[in-house]
Design a protein around this motif. Structure first.
Motif, mmCIF file in Angstrom:
data_model
loop_
_atom_site.group_PDB
_atom_site.id
_atom_site.type_symbol
_atom_site.label_atom_id
_atom_site.label_comp_id
_atom_site.label_asym_id
_atom_site.label_seq_id
_atom_site.Cartn_x
_atom_site.Cartn_y
_atom_site.Cartn_z
ATOM 1 N N UNK A 82 0.844 -1.196 0.000
ATOM 2 C CA UNK A 82 0.000 0.000 0.000
ATOM 3 C C UNK A 82 0.876 1.241 0.000
ATOM 4 N N UNK A 83 0.288 2.344 -0.437
ATOM 5 C CA UNK A 83 0.971 3.637 -0.468
ATOM 6 C C UNK A 83 -0.002 4.685 0.068
ATOM 7 N N UNK A 84 0.433 5.561 0.974
ATOM 8 C CA UNK A 84 -0.451 6.637 1.431
ATOM 9 C C UNK A 84 -0.947 7.465 0.250
ATOM 10 N N UNK A 109 -9.380 4.705 3.567
ATOM 11 C CA UNK A 109 -8.561 4.532 4.769
ATOM 12 C C UNK A 109 -7.263 5.330 4.699
ATOM 13 N N UNK A 110 -7.168 6.207 3.691
ATOM 14 C CA UNK A 110 -5.984 7.049 3.568
ATOM 15 C C UNK A 110 -4.831 6.399 2.834
ATOM 16 N N UNK A 111 -5.046 5.171 2.347
ATOM 17 C CA UNK A 111 -4.004 4.441 1.626
ATOM 18 C C UNK A 111 -4.584 3.850 0.338
ATOM 19 N N UNK A 112 -3.703 3.595 -0.611
ATOM 20 C CA UNK A 112 -4.081 2.880 -1.830
ATOM 21 C C UNK A 112 -3.352 1.545 -1.791
ATOM 22 N N UNK A 113 -4.101 0.454 -1.637
ATOM 23 C CA UNK A 113 -3.451 -0.855 -1.594
ATOM 24 C C UNK A 113 -3.396 -1.464 -2.991
ATOM 25 N N UNK A 114 -2.790 -2.648 -3.084
ATOM 26 C CA UNK A 114 -2.604 -3.285 -4.393
ATOM 27 C C UNK A 114 -3.922 -3.496 -5.126
ATOM 28 N N UNK A 115 -4.930 -3.967 -4.387
ATOM 29 C CA UNK A 115 -6.219 -4.245 -5.018
ATOM 30 C C UNK A 115 -6.843 -2.970 -5.568
ATOM 31 N N UNK A 116 -6.756 -1.891 -4.794
ATOM 32 C CA UNK A 116 -7.307 -0.611 -5.249
ATOM 33 C C UNK A 116 -6.516 -0.078 -6.440
ATOM 34 N N UNK A 117 -5.199 -0.161 -6.345
ATOM 35 C CA UNK A 117 -4.354 0.313 -7.446
ATOM 36 C C UNK A 117 -4.614 -0.494 -8.721
#
Length: 239
Positions: free
Chosen positions: A127-129, A154-162
């Protein structure tokens, strides 16, 4: 070479790469190889690793003499030939980046290959903020805002979202409409360029809805759990 050339276009895939013999899952290995190969293609395209380019430091005491020498060399046939050879060594501008194996379609995407590519594209991070990703995007697009990719807020972009951005780029590589039936695991210049509209702060509401719909349609959150459960998928060969 990490790509082949056909009809003056570079074709990049994950059939071979740095993770061969290291990542056990065939799909994850394909996705990570593909993304790593795509990065290498982009680096070569930018000429970053070219040995015959140089730069001068203005703080160099001999800068004036070096500049004069360089200007003289610039008119020489030798430098002209070297420059010509360097330009010829660059890959084609047009490309096709295949991040999922063949036989992929909108109804049957390879989620592990997709998440493998996403993990690699994110710098081998889970994840990345949002703010960090936004700042990275702003180096290319001043109006960038990565908030739309923070689907669960949640303030982050995780792999699934990306990974939704990869699927959108795939669809937009074939036209202007987001149609799952267009997904074939391949991205071209058009798709990579068009995804920028999803990072434009002005398009936040529409982009957020489209990305969330894709995320939910493919149940990417659950796929992410399975991806993370296998620590070999997260291997960093540079560590």
């Amino acid at each position: 070479m990490v790509y082949s050339i056909q009809n003056n276009a570079a074709y990049i895939n994950g059939s071979k790469g740095i993770y061969d013999g290291k990542i056990n899952d065939n799909s994850v290995r394909y996705g990570r190889n593909a993304a790593a190969n795509h990065f290498e293609y982009l680096e070569k395209l930018s000429g970053k690793k070219a040995k015959n380019t140089d730069s001068f430091k203005f703080s160099d005491k001999n800068y004036g003499n070096l500049l004069k020498t360089k200007l003289v060399e610039a008119s020489s046939e030798k430098l002209i030939k070297e420059t010509d050879n360097f330009l010829k060594s660059l890959p084609p501008l047009d490309f096709e980046y295949q991040y999922m194996p063949d036989s992929t379609n909108g109804k049957n995407i390879d989620k592990m290959a997709l998440l493998g590519a996403a993990f690699e594209e994110m710098g081998k991070k889970l994840s990345i903020p949002v703010q960090e990703l936004t700042q990275k995007l702003k180096t290319s697009f001043k109006n960038a805002d990565a908030s739309a990719f923070d689907i669960n807020k949640d303030g982050k972009v995780d792999n699934a979202e990306y990974s939704t951005s990869i699927l959108v780029s795939d669809m937009l590589s074939k036209g202007e409409e987001l149609e799952a039936s267009k997904i074939d695991g391949k991205i071209n210049n058009n798709g990579l360029y068009k995804i920028l509209q999803y990072t434009n702060a002005k398009n936040l509401a529409a982009a957020s809805k489209n990305l969330a719909d894709i995320y939910n349609a493919y149940n990417l959150g659950e796929a992410q759990k399975a991806f993370e459960a296998n620590t070999n998928n997260l291997l960093d060969i540079e560590a």
